[in-house]
Scaffold this active site. Structure first.
Site, PDB file in Angstrom:
ATOM      1  N   THR A 131       0.666  -1.205  -0.100  1.00  0.00           N
ATOM      2  CA  THR A 131       0.505  -0.158   0.303  1.00  0.00           C
ATOM      3  C   THR A 131       1.144   1.076  -0.020  1.00  0.00           C
ATOM      4  O   THR A 131       2.157   1.313  -0.351  1.00  0.00           O
ATOM      5  CB  THR A 131      -0.823   0.268   0.776  1.00  0.00           C
ATOM      6  OG1 THR A 131      -1.554   1.226   0.619  1.00  0.00           O
ATOM      7  CG2 THR A 131      -0.813   0.125   2.480  1.00  0.00           C
ATOM      8  N   LYS A 137       4.190   1.272  -3.697  1.00  0.00           N
ATOM      9  CA  LYS A 137       3.264   0.954  -4.578  1.00  0.00           C
ATOM     10  C   LYS A 137       4.400   1.711  -6.173  1.00  0.00           C
ATOM     11  O   LYS A 137       3.859   1.639  -6.511  1.00  0.00           O
ATOM     12  CB  LYS A 137       1.826   1.790  -4.708  1.00  0.00           C
ATOM     13  CG  LYS A 137       0.354   0.824  -3.811  1.00  0.00           C
ATOM     14  CD  LYS A 137      -0.945   1.710  -4.263  1.00  0.00           C
ATOM     15  CE  LYS A 137      -1.840   1.404  -2.846  1.00  0.00           C
ATOM     16  NZ  LYS A 137      -3.632   1.096  -3.572  1.00  0.00           N
ATOM     17  N   ASP A 172      -5.954  -3.152  -8.883  1.00  0.00           N
ATOM     18  CA  ASP A 172      -6.663  -1.385  -8.302  1.00  0.00           C
ATOM     19  C   ASP A 172      -7.253  -1.538  -9.356  1.00  0.00           C
ATOM     20  O   ASP A 172      -8.315  -0.455  -9.140  1.00  0.00           O
ATOM     21  CB  ASP A 172      -5.987  -0.514  -7.522  1.00  0.00           C
ATOM     22  CG  ASP A 172      -4.876  -0.287  -6.688  1.00  0.00           C
ATOM     23  OD1 ASP A 172      -5.591  -1.369  -5.748  1.00  0.00           O
ATOM     24  OD2 ASP A 172      -3.683  -0.115  -6.455  1.00  0.00           O
ATOM     25  N   GLY A 188      -4.245  10.610  -6.702  1.00  0.00           N
ATOM     26  CA  GLY A 188      -3.201   8.807  -7.133  1.00  0.00           C
ATOM     27  C   GLY A 188      -4.432   7.850  -7.347  1.00  0.00           C
ATOM     28  O   GLY A 188      -4.438   7.697  -8.345  1.00  0.00           O
ATOM     29  N   THR A 241      -7.811  21.853  -7.145  1.00  0.00           N
ATOM     30  CA  THR A 241      -6.759  21.364  -7.818  1.00  0.00           C
ATOM     31  C   THR A 241      -7.314  21.368  -9.399  1.00  0.00           C
ATOM     32  O   THR A 241      -7.082  20.411 -10.050  1.00  0.00           O
ATOM     33  CB  THR A 241      -5.855  21.311  -7.146  1.00  0.00           C
ATOM     34  OG1 THR A 241      -5.425  21.365  -6.260  1.00  0.00           O
ATOM     35  CG2 THR A 241      -4.080  22.693  -8.294  1.00  0.00           C
ATOM     36  N   VAL A 242      -7.645  23.005 -10.303  1.00  0.00           N
ATOM     37  CA  VAL A 242      -7.897  22.731 -11.447  1.00  0.00           C
ATOM     38  C   VAL A 242      -6.770  21.792 -12.764  1.00  0.00           C
ATOM     39  O   VAL A 242      -7.076  21.097 -13.439  1.00  0.00           O
ATOM     40  CB  VAL A 242      -8.245  24.238 -11.706  1.00  0.00           C
ATOM     41  CG1 VAL A 242      -8.728  24.196 -13.226  1.00  0.00           C
ATOM     42  CG2 VAL A 242      -9.485  24.062 -10.980  1.00  0.00           C
TER      43      VAL A 242
HETATM   44  P1  ATR Z   1      -5.311   9.507  -3.091  1.00  0.00           P
HETATM   45  O1  ATR Z   1      -4.413   8.362  -2.946  1.00  0.00           O
HETATM   46  O2  ATR Z   1      -6.330   8.636  -2.256  1.00  0.00           O
HETATM   47  O3  ATR Z   1      -6.863   9.450  -4.362  1.00  0.00           O
HETATM   48  P2  ATR Z   1      -4.409  11.573  -3.068  1.00  0.00           P
HETATM   49  O4  ATR Z   1      -3.800  11.874  -4.101  1.00  0.00           O
HETATM   50  O5  ATR Z   1      -3.582  13.159  -1.871  1.00  0.00           O
HETATM   51  O6  ATR Z   1      -5.574  10.742  -2.518  1.00  0.00           O
HETATM   52  O7  ATR Z   1      -5.838  12.604  -3.716  1.00  0.00           O
HETATM   53  C1  ATR Z   1      -6.785  13.658  -2.819  1.00  0.00           C
HETATM   54  C2  ATR Z   1      -7.974  14.345  -3.701  1.00  0.00           C
HETATM   55  O8  ATR Z   1      -8.704  14.423  -3.244  1.00  0.00           O
HETATM   56  C3  ATR Z   1      -7.186  14.990  -4.962  1.00  0.00           C
HETATM   57  O9  ATR Z   1      -8.318  14.869  -5.624  1.00  0.00           O
HETATM   58  C4  ATR Z   1      -7.481  16.344  -3.800  1.00  0.00           C
HETATM   59  O10 ATR Z   1      -7.330  17.793  -4.164  1.00  0.00           O
HETATM   60  P3  ATR Z   1      -6.583  17.969  -4.761  1.00  0.00           P
HETATM   61  O11 ATR Z   1      -5.816  17.860  -6.089  1.00  0.00           O
HETATM   62  O12 ATR Z   1      -6.547  20.109  -5.292  1.00  0.00           O
HETATM   63  O13 ATR Z   1      -5.452  18.252  -3.468  1.00  0.00           O
HETATM   64  C5  ATR Z   1      -9.300  16.267  -3.292  1.00  0.00           C
HETATM   65  N1  ATR Z   1      -8.749  16.468  -1.829  1.00  0.00           N
HETATM   66  C6  ATR Z   1      -8.247  16.687   0.023  1.00  0.00           C
HETATM   67  N2  ATR Z   1      -8.654  17.145  -0.216  1.00  0.00           N
HETATM   68  C7  ATR Z   1      -9.273  17.988  -0.416  1.00  0.00           C
HETATM   69  C8  ATR Z   1     -10.789  19.660   0.323  1.00  0.00           C
HETATM   70  N3  ATR Z   1     -10.717  19.883   1.712  1.00  0.00           N
HETATM   71  N4  ATR Z   1     -11.223  19.930  -0.651  1.00  0.00           N
HETATM   72  C9  ATR Z   1     -11.601  19.220  -2.290  1.00  0.00           C
HETATM   73  N5  ATR Z   1     -10.682  18.453  -2.556  1.00  0.00           N
HETATM   74  C10 ATR Z   1     -10.053  17.979  -1.734  1.00  0.00           C
END
Ligand code: ATR
Length: 281
Positions: free
Chosen positions: A43, A47, A103, A131, A154-155
């Site tokens: 995990t 990964k 996955d 991710g 984050t656009v």
């Molecule tokens: P994972 O491996 O679970 O995908 P990650 O790569 O940290 O974890 O991704 C988390 C996702 O949740 C992202 O799309 C993140 O948005 P950002 O790319 O803008 O960081 C989103 N996310 C996490 N916290 C958030 C918040 N408070 N509001 C909106 N989106 C959030």
């Protein structure tokens, strides 16, 4: 879920959880190989790290750029590599670690099995571009989704993902942002953000931009809590809903099939997961 499944298959195997520091991952994989382990699951953050540490990458690991399953293989007299489980009880020579990613299959199987969706031709409002979101969005495109609307806090990350999808799967139409026609329907809303994990989190969806009554089905990758605020709203709006438990289940079922070469007893695994995760609720 693996121990009850192995018992059901009559295998005298054990699945153990071990904590490994990232800078010791290479030693841990080599140690498992030396000790005759059948396989491993990895995990985060392992990964990604494992990509450079194993002997052979399956197409799934190469395609998604991550390894969540390792199968140790032995070389037969004919020179072909087979899972070590096929050689148990016999003398075997060279062993290699082969890396897979289950996955992505976990996501599509959960959508098919839990929501009854046919992925070909699907129009999806996709929330998140981290991710897990990246792999899920790419996999939907690979399976023939017709159109993906990517929304992310984050656009720039959504735009980057849109570019990757267009390059790899040009048949899928991709746009960044909500569907322009607010009364337009989508087949699926998929939450791949972490919003909903914690009490008091905002909804991952801006309801002024999209009304859930325009979605047939909503999938939330979160499985704890079992019903996130997004899923509760979706249910009230009449959508079919499913949480991320199915993803966890199906990635595990696929891994077990790689190690054993047998069909996984999926219902035994599902029951074990439900008892373990929601048992106290
Ligand atoms: P994972 O491996 O679970 O995908 P990650 O790569 O940290 O974890 O991704 C988390 C996702 O949740 C992202 O799309 C993140 O948005 P950002 O790319 O803008 O960081 C989103 N996310 C996490 N916290 C958030 C918040 N408070 N509001 C909106 N989106 C959030």
């Amino acid at each position: 879920m693996h121990n009850p499944a192995m018992a059901k298959l009559g295998l005298d195997w054990r699945y153990l959880a071990c904590e490994v520091a990232p800078d010791e991952l290479g030693q841990a994989i080599a140690g498992a190989k030396a000790m005759g382990f059948i396989g491993l699951n990895l995990t985060v953050p392992h990964k990604l790290l494992a990509l450079d540490m194993i002997d052979e990458l399956d197409e799934s690991a190469e395609s998604w750029g991550a390894v969540n399953t390792i199968c140790f293989e032995t070389k037969g007299e004919d020179g072909a590599w087979t899972p070590i489980s096929q050689a148990l009880g016999q003398a075997y020579g060279e062993v290699r670690a082969k890396g897979y990613n289950t996955d992505a299959d976990g996501i599509t199987l959960a959508l098919q099995q839990d929501l009854g969706l046919d992925l070909a031709g699907l129009e999806v409002l996709f929330l998140g571009a981290g991710g897990a979101g990246r792999v899920a969005a790419l996999k939907l495109a690979k399976e023939g989704a017709a159109e993906l609307h990517l929304v992310n806090r984050t656009v720039a990350k959504a735009a980057e993902l849109a570019k990757e999808i267009t390059e790899r799967y040009p048949a899928t139409k991709v746009s960044v942002g909500y569907p322009e026609n607010t009364s337009g329907a989508v087949n699926l809303v998929l939450n791949a953000t972490s919003l909903g994990l914690k009490d008091g989190d905002a909804l991952p969806l801006d309801e002024s931009q999209f009304n859930l009554c325009h979605a047939d089905a909503v999938f939330d990758m979160i499985y704890q809590p079992a019903e996130t605020p997004l899923l509760a709203k979706a249910k009230a709006a009449g959508c079919r809903i499913a949480n991320g438990l199915g993803m966890l289940l199906w990635q595990g079922a696929k891994a077990l099939e790689i190690w054993t070469g047998q069909a996984a007893p999926v219902e035994v695994m599902r029951d074990a997961l439900i008892a373990h995760i929601y048992g106290d609720e």
